[in-house]
Motif scaffolding. Structure first.
Motif, PDB file in Angstrom:
ATOM      1  N   ASP A  10       0.759  -1.159   0.010  1.00  0.00           N
ATOM      2  CA  ASP A  10       0.015  -0.029   0.093  1.00  0.00           C
ATOM      3  C   ASP A  10       0.956   1.338   0.138  1.00  0.00           C
ATOM      4  O   ASP A  10       1.846   1.260   0.718  1.00  0.00           O
ATOM      5  CB  ASP A  10      -0.991   0.065   1.278  1.00  0.00           C
ATOM      6  CG  ASP A  10      -2.008   1.094   1.333  1.00  0.00           C
ATOM      7  OD1 ASP A  10      -1.551   2.023   0.677  1.00  0.00           O
ATOM      8  OD2 ASP A  10      -3.077   0.791   1.394  1.00  0.00           O
ATOM      9  N   PRO A  11       0.845   2.285  -0.849  1.00  0.00           N
ATOM     10  CA  PRO A  11       1.493   3.474  -1.130  1.00  0.00           C
ATOM     11  C   PRO A  11       1.557   4.197   0.162  1.00  0.00           C
ATOM     12  O   PRO A  11       2.384   5.102   0.420  1.00  0.00           O
ATOM     13  CB  PRO A  11       0.983   4.244  -2.215  1.00  0.00           C
ATOM     14  CG  PRO A  11       0.140   3.105  -3.063  1.00  0.00           C
ATOM     15  CD  PRO A  11      -0.272   1.960  -2.077  1.00  0.00           C
ATOM     16  N   LYS A  12       0.462   4.030   1.010  1.00  0.00           N
ATOM     17  CA  LYS A  12       0.567   4.856   2.060  1.00  0.00           C
ATOM     18  C   LYS A  12       1.503   4.412   3.331  1.00  0.00           C
ATOM     19  O   LYS A  12       1.688   5.181   4.309  1.00  0.00           O
ATOM     20  CB  LYS A  12      -0.885   5.131   2.830  1.00  0.00           C
ATOM     21  CG  LYS A  12      -1.470   3.826   3.421  1.00  0.00           C
ATOM     22  CD  LYS A  12      -2.953   4.093   4.091  1.00  0.00           C
ATOM     23  CE  LYS A  12      -3.499   2.877   4.951  1.00  0.00           C
ATOM     24  NZ  LYS A  12      -4.241   2.036   3.681  1.00  0.00           N
ATOM     25  N   PHE A  13       1.968   3.155   3.173  1.00  0.00           N
ATOM     26  CA  PHE A  13       2.964   2.807   4.065  1.00  0.00           C
ATOM     27  C   PHE A  13       4.368   3.404   3.833  1.00  0.00           C
ATOM     28  O   PHE A  13       4.652   3.818   2.715  1.00  0.00           O
ATOM     29  CB  PHE A  13       3.134   1.185   4.101  1.00  0.00           C
ATOM     30  CG  PHE A  13       1.960   0.502   4.341  1.00  0.00           C
ATOM     31  CD1 PHE A  13       1.257   1.074   5.630  1.00  0.00           C
ATOM     32  CD2 PHE A  13       1.386  -0.570   3.754  1.00  0.00           C
ATOM     33  CE1 PHE A  13       0.218   0.354   6.199  1.00  0.00           C
ATOM     34  CE2 PHE A  13       0.136  -1.327   4.395  1.00  0.00           C
ATOM     35  CZ  PHE A  13      -0.402  -0.972   5.446  1.00  0.00           C
ATOM     36  N   THR A  14       5.309   3.213   4.615  1.00  0.00           N
ATOM     37  CA  THR A  14       6.598   3.636   4.418  1.00  0.00           C
ATOM     38  C   THR A  14       7.454   2.969   3.323  1.00  0.00           C
ATOM     39  O   THR A  14       6.946   1.863   2.799  1.00  0.00           O
ATOM     40  CB  THR A  14       7.532   3.519   5.747  1.00  0.00           C
ATOM     41  OG1 THR A  14       7.575   2.054   5.754  1.00  0.00           O
ATOM     42  CG2 THR A  14       7.050   4.054   6.853  1.00  0.00           C
TER      43      THR A  14
END
Length: 147
Positions: free
Chosen positions: A47-51
């Motif tokens: 997921d792009p919202k993770f680091t």
């Protein structure tokens, strides 16, 4: 040196084709193939919202996506993520400068140059040079020598 050992660097497209692979630790082809498969699966499905860093086996994977290409570095768990994210960014900047907005085809047709550029700032798995100017000057010298 003081740690900061890179195990490998991969440059892959969204479909999983590896466009550049540099291993700084000995591995056989089967291991490399498995690593490239696993890394691609991780960076494309995360997921792009993770680091931009994630555990990978007993190490750590640091990756960034630029123009449909995934740049991944595997290092030791204790290493500084920011230093490697900066290294990836620097690599992309130098490639952009060199190819005028790097695209996947540049990597395919000039892969020997891409490896030369990589070797300018990572040697034996350690970041040697962090100045874009220095790297570009050296590449300019090399171009002259090869002309």
């Amino acid at each position: 040196g003081g740690g900061r050992m890179i195990r490998f660097i991969l440059l892959q497209n969204r479909q999983g084709r590896t466009r550049l692979a540099k291993y700084y630790v000995p591995m056989d082809d089967a291991e490399k193939h498995e690593i490239e498969y696993d890394v691609h699966k991780i960076v494309t499905t995360r997921d792009p919202k993770f680091t931009n860093f994630v555990e990978f086996k007993t190490h750590k994977l640091i990756y960034r996506k630029y123009a449909g290409l995934f740049f991944s570095i595997c290092c030791d768990v204790g290493d500084n993520e920011m230093a490697f994210l900066e290294a990836i960014h620097l690599f992309v900047e130098v490639l952009d400068h060199y190819f005028g907005n790097v695209c996947e085809l540049d990597l395919v047709f000039n892969f020997h140059k891409v490896y030369l550029i990589l070797d300018e700032f990572i040697l034996s798995g350690e970041i040697q040079e962090t100045s874009k100017r220095v790297i570009l000057d050296r590449l300019g010298e090399m171009e002259k020598a090869m002309a």
